[in-house]
Design an enzyme around this catalytic site. Structure first.
Site, PDB file in Angstrom:
ATOM      1  N   ALA A  12       0.699  -1.091   0.023  1.00  0.00           N
ATOM      2  CA  ALA A  12      -0.059  -0.151   0.018  1.00  0.00           C
ATOM      3  C   ALA A  12       0.869   1.253  -0.031  1.00  0.00           C
ATOM      4  O   ALA A  12       0.322   2.410  -0.060  1.00  0.00           O
ATOM      5  CB  ALA A  12      -0.917   0.053   1.404  1.00  0.00           C
ATOM      6  N   HIS A  13       2.087   1.179   0.004  1.00  0.00           N
ATOM      7  CA  HIS A  13       3.132   2.367   0.150  1.00  0.00           C
ATOM      8  C   HIS A  13       3.096   3.045  -1.012  1.00  0.00           C
ATOM      9  O   HIS A  13       3.355   2.577  -2.277  1.00  0.00           O
ATOM     10  CB  HIS A  13       4.440   2.283   0.341  1.00  0.00           C
ATOM     11  CG  HIS A  13       4.744   1.278   1.716  1.00  0.00           C
ATOM     12  ND1 HIS A  13       5.362   1.994   3.103  1.00  0.00           N
ATOM     13  CD2 HIS A  13       3.963   0.335   2.567  1.00  0.00           C
ATOM     14  CE1 HIS A  13       5.363   1.221   3.896  1.00  0.00           C
ATOM     15  NE2 HIS A  13       4.645   0.255   3.869  1.00  0.00           N
ATOM     16  N   ASP A  41      -4.038 -12.809  11.451  1.00  0.00           N
ATOM     17  CA  ASP A  41      -5.460 -12.313  11.608  1.00  0.00           C
ATOM     18  C   ASP A  41      -6.447 -13.308  10.904  1.00  0.00           C
ATOM     19  O   ASP A  41      -7.720 -12.940  10.805  1.00  0.00           O
ATOM     20  CB  ASP A  41      -5.646 -10.771  11.159  1.00  0.00           C
ATOM     21  CG  ASP A  41      -5.307 -10.788   9.624  1.00  0.00           C
ATOM     22  OD1 ASP A  41      -4.859 -11.818   8.956  1.00  0.00           O
ATOM     23  OD2 ASP A  41      -5.441  -9.648   8.926  1.00  0.00           O
ATOM     24  N   HIS A  73       6.587  -8.560   8.585  1.00  0.00           N
ATOM     25  CA  HIS A  73       5.436  -9.369   8.033  1.00  0.00           C
ATOM     26  C   HIS A  73       5.594 -10.499   7.075  1.00  0.00           C
ATOM     27  O   HIS A  73       5.399 -10.099   5.834  1.00  0.00           O
ATOM     28  CB  HIS A  73       4.312  -8.465   7.900  1.00  0.00           C
ATOM     29  CG  HIS A  73       4.418  -7.418   6.867  1.00  0.00           C
ATOM     30  ND1 HIS A  73       4.992  -7.419   5.762  1.00  0.00           N
ATOM     31  CD2 HIS A  73       4.013  -5.977   6.936  1.00  0.00           C
ATOM     32  CE1 HIS A  73       4.822  -6.289   4.945  1.00  0.00           C
ATOM     33  NE2 HIS A  73       4.461  -5.257   5.840  1.00  0.00           N
ATOM     34  N   ILE A 118      -6.499 -13.617   7.800  1.00  0.00           N
ATOM     35  CA  ILE A 118      -6.754 -12.992   6.514  1.00  0.00           C
ATOM     36  C   ILE A 118      -5.513 -13.038   5.801  1.00  0.00           C
ATOM     37  O   ILE A 118      -5.449 -13.393   4.561  1.00  0.00           O
ATOM     38  CB  ILE A 118      -7.387 -11.648   6.667  1.00  0.00           C
ATOM     39  CG1 ILE A 118      -8.814 -11.548   7.304  1.00  0.00           C
ATOM     40  CG2 ILE A 118      -7.421 -10.944   5.412  1.00  0.00           C
ATOM     41  CD1 ILE A 118      -9.410 -10.356   7.772  1.00  0.00           C
ATOM     42  N   ASP A 121       0.247  -4.962  12.786  1.00  0.00           N
ATOM     43  CA  ASP A 121       0.227  -4.345  11.547  1.00  0.00           C
ATOM     44  C   ASP A 121      -1.011  -3.371  11.641  1.00  0.00           C
ATOM     45  O   ASP A 121      -1.724  -3.080  10.315  1.00  0.00           O
ATOM     46  CB  ASP A 121       0.428  -5.082  10.136  1.00  0.00           C
ATOM     47  CG  ASP A 121       0.964  -4.105   9.035  1.00  0.00           C
ATOM     48  OD1 ASP A 121       1.210  -2.730   9.348  1.00  0.00           O
ATOM     49  OD2 ASP A 121       0.752  -4.566   8.058  1.00  0.00           O
ATOM     50  N   HIS A 147       8.689  -5.605   2.109  1.00  0.00           N
ATOM     51  CA  HIS A 147       8.490  -4.681   1.052  1.00  0.00           C
ATOM     52  C   HIS A 147       9.430  -4.744  -0.001  1.00  0.00           C
ATOM     53  O   HIS A 147      10.165  -3.664  -0.395  1.00  0.00           O
ATOM     54  CB  HIS A 147       8.071  -3.262   1.297  1.00  0.00           C
ATOM     55  CG  HIS A 147       6.732  -3.219   2.089  1.00  0.00           C
ATOM     56  ND1 HIS A 147       5.432  -3.683   1.373  1.00  0.00           N
ATOM     57  CD2 HIS A 147       6.259  -3.109   3.467  1.00  0.00           C
ATOM     58  CE1 HIS A 147       4.590  -3.665   2.450  1.00  0.00           C
ATOM     59  NE2 HIS A 147       5.030  -3.192   3.568  1.00  0.00           N
TER      60      HIS A 147
HETATM   61 ZN   LIG Z   1       4.101  -3.385   5.507  1.00  0.00          ZN
END
Ligand SMILES: [Zn+2]
Length: 386
Positions: free
Chosen positions: A133-134, A241, A209, A243, A267, A188
């Site tokens: 999402a960055h 989670d 993550h 997900i 997160d 990432h």
């Molecule tokens: Zn991240």
């Protein structure tokens, strides 16, 4: 003032009386323990929290009142210390967020829960997919001068930096930060096997993550997930989670890393603990769906954008989804983040000398759901359940 808390020690299964002021003074075995006691454990430490309970920690204009409310909401989930996580944005916005939270840390009674900062970006991959999402426009190469500006704004509390080792500047940058005691994580990334090895040789010790912030499609091998799973010098954090990662990945990853080298993170982003709707993560608009998924609203960009996970739910998920025991799950939420995230005064667990950060809770054996009854930070009762 000396206090006492009676509960079942997760590690030994025995009923213990924990005596504490700001630190734990003694852990004794009462002669006639009550029959029905909750569990007691060191308080959770979450080393990756972007936002919570309606507040985006990345917003430089967040009021102290909002920060206090978000931290109190974290206490209700059993969290006692956390690293607010600042994501890729303009240099000014990232610095502004750090300055704002550093001021809150100093002035608020809840402030000491901010144990340090996790800078996730901006030195990540510019490529789509693993960038997650960055925002691409603010991705930039590692820069020690920018790190020094962060550290000045944080009064020395930058503790963890997540970057991609694909930048040529990465090894020298990692060495410089590790020399100062900062934990460097890989995340990432589109790094190849050699770049990952070079980053670890330079001192990187964590995979952020692992299994997420990655491409939808990868070559079967080699790829950066195998490389990080196989690298024994890298611990890893996981978003559990239900997900972000399927049970099969959790099972394999925990066997590859071992429980001792695995860390539970949420997160979490702004909508965590809130009703479904539209929220912000830095400059990106995200939506919390009724299913618990948090995703970007931009139709041109797919993908998850953080989570709405609560830490005590994650501990339950580790048992329910990954088949871990309670002690293993609690270790991933307490001693492991303390050791791997270098949180001082939290290395021993429930033992004399450690800070009196405690969580008192019950577990429903059938559903593995945790209910938090009390949370103490530094000996202060900061959450009392109903
Ligand atoms: Zn991240």
């Amino acid at each position: 003032m000396a206090q006492k808390c009676i509960g079942r020690d997760v590690a030994s299964g025995a009923v213990v009386a924990v005596e504490f002021d700001s630190v734990i003074n003694a852990v004794d075995h009462p002669l006639a323990p009550p029959a029905d006691v909750p569990y007691v454990a060191p308080g959770w430490i979450d080393i990756q929290v972007n936002g919570f309970a309606g507040l985006d920690f990345n917003a430089p204009q967040a009021s102290q009142q909002q920060v206090a409310e978000a931290i109190r909401a974290l206490f209700a989930t059993g969290v006692t210390r956390f690293y607010p996580t600042i994501v890729t944005n303009s240099p000014e916005v990232m610095l502004g967020a750090v300055r704002n939270l550093t001021a809150a840390r100093t002035s608020l009674p809840e402030g000491p829960a901010i144990e340090g900062f996790h800078m996730e970006g901006p030195h990540i991959t510019p490529g789509d997919g693993a960038r997650g999402a960055h925002p691409k426009r603010w991705v930039r190469p590692p820069d020690v001068e920018e790190y020094k500006r962060w550290q000045d704004a944080a009064q020395g509390l930058i503790k963890l930096v997540t970057l991609s080792p694909e930048w040529p500047e990465a090894p020298a940058y990692i060495q410089a930060l590790v020399r100062e005691g900062v934990v460097v994580a890989i995340g990432h990334t589109h790094a190849n096997s050699g770049q990952i090895k070079a980053a670890v040789d330079a001192g990187a010790t964590l995979a952020t993550h692992l299994g997420n912030g990655s491409d939808q499609m990868l070559p079967r091998h080699p790829n950066y997930i195998w490389d990080q799973l196989a690298e024994d010098r890298l611990s890893a954090s996981f978003i559990v989670d239900g997900i972000h990662l399927p049970p099969a990945f959790l099972k394999v990853a925990f066997r590859a890393k071992g429980v001792e080298h695995s860390v539970l993170i949420t997160d979490a982003v702004q909508p965590a603990g809130c009703p479904p709707g539209i929220y912000m993560l830095g400059e990106m608009e995200v939506e919390l769906l009724p299913t618990g998924v948090v995703q970007l609203t931009d139709p041109g960009r797919q993908g998850l954008a953080g989570s709405a996970l609560l830490m005590h739910v994650g501990v339950g998920n580790l048992m329910r989804l990954a088949g871990l025991s309670l002690i293993e799950a609690v270790t991933m939420a307490t001693r492991n983040p303390a050791r791997i995230g270098r949180v001082a005064g939290r290395q021993r667990g429930l033992a004399a000398g450690d800070r009196a950060d405690l969580v008192v809770f019950r577990v429903d054996e059938a559903t593995k759901k945790l209910t938090i009854e009390q949370t103490y930070m530094g000996g202060n009762l900061v959450y009392q359940g109903a």
